[in-house]
Design an enzyme around this catalytic site. Structure first.
Site, PDB file in Angstrom:
ATOM      1  N   ASP A   1     -14.897 -23.247  -4.209  1.00 14.91           N
ATOM      2  CA  ASP A   1     -14.765 -24.693  -4.343  1.00 14.91           C
ATOM      3  C   ASP A   1     -14.350 -24.962  -5.789  1.00 14.91           C
ATOM      4  OD1 ASP A   1     -15.208 -27.532  -3.774  1.00 14.91           O
ATOM      5  OD2 ASP A   1     -17.006 -27.314  -4.990  1.00 14.91           O
TER       6      ASP A   1
ATOM      7  N   ASP B   1     -14.535 -28.658  -7.774  1.00 17.66           N
ATOM      8  CA  ASP B   1     -15.400 -29.619  -8.482  1.00 17.66           C
ATOM      9  C   ASP B   1     -16.869 -29.241  -8.321  1.00 17.66           C
ATOM     10  OD1 ASP B   1     -13.578 -32.451  -8.926  1.00 17.66           O
ATOM     11  OD2 ASP B   1     -12.840 -30.975  -7.502  1.00 17.66           O
TER      12      ASP B   1
ATOM     13  N   ASP C   1     -21.009 -25.525  -4.118  1.00 21.95           N
ATOM     14  CA  ASP C   1     -22.154 -26.195  -4.749  1.00 21.95           C
ATOM     15  C   ASP C   1     -22.801 -27.253  -3.863  1.00 21.95           C
ATOM     16  OD1 ASP C   1     -21.133 -29.161  -6.336  1.00 21.95           O
ATOM     17  OD2 ASP C   1     -19.820 -27.945  -5.089  1.00 21.95           O
TER      18      ASP C   1
END
Length: 221
Positions: A8, A10, A170
């Site tokens: 991922d 961001d 995240d």
């Protein structure tokens, strides 16, 4: 075909929250809303994307409607595009961790829910685009995470093996994506609210990128 690690963007590879919040606050100023999002307190909302930030600010102002979010979303993207790398930085150890994977002959790519053009621009601005064999954004395919299509596309374009791949992220979105694909996930704790990822029961959790490669070896070799 190689073992494959998909990241991922961001909140995982880069802390983008400051520039995202600045773009949202630009919109609120243009709307005549006095209250602004706070770069620290609202960072968790920032990594969930532009619509989430607009929703939060409009809700606080008592002006929330889906029509307003839809109307102002393009303006937010435009403002973000104009100042995409003022405050954004790669997380400590991220670049070194990716370089180590490449040295050990892993395929490496990105699967993000950031629009593709913005993700490409940011990665090039940060000087790291060439590290990744694929870069799949929210609008690259017909679906976005947690659908498996963008994940598998990222794996395939990076030259990776689907049956020896995993996702580093995240958020609950990343966890759902890996679960849908039937592959392991490693979630990071250093994004805002990061300790909450434990309740998602990923296959592994890391507190720093120095811990990444041993976890990958345990999960996919």
């Amino acid at each position: 075909m190689k073992r494959c690690v998909i990241f991922d963007l961001d909140g995982t590879l880069a802390d983008t929250s400051g520039d995202l919040i600045a773009a949202a606050n630009h919109c609120f100023e243009a709307m005549g809303i006095d209250e602004r999002l706070d770069p620290a307190a609202d960072a968790g909302t920032a990594v969930r994307g532009g619509r989430a930030m607009l929703t939060l600010g409009l809700t606080r102002a008592g002006l929330m409607s889906e029509e307003r979010v839809t109307k102002w979303y393009p303006e937010l993207l435009s403002a973000y595009d104009a100042a995409i790398d003022v405050n954004t930085t790669m997380y400590p150890g991220a670049v070194s961790a990716v370089e180590a994977l490449l040295r050990d002959d892993y395929a490496v790519g990105i699967c993000t829910n950031k629009p593709e053009a913005l993700a490409e621009k940011l990665l090039r601005s940060l000087g790291v685009r060439d590290l990744f064999g694929s870069m799949i954004g929210a609008d690259t395919t017909a679906a976005r995470k947690p659908d498996v299509l963008p994940y598998w596309t990222a794996v395939d374009q990076a030259g990776g093996r689907r049956d020896a791949s995993l996702l580093v992220g995240d958020s609950v979105t990343d966890r759902k994506t890996s679960a849908a694909a039937g592959v392991p996930s490693i979630l990071v704790t250093f994004a805002v609210g990061g300790e909450d990822v434990h309740v998602l029961q990923p296959e592994a959790v890391i507190d720093h990128f120095d811990e990444l490669q041993p976890k990958i070896v345990q999960l996919i070799g």
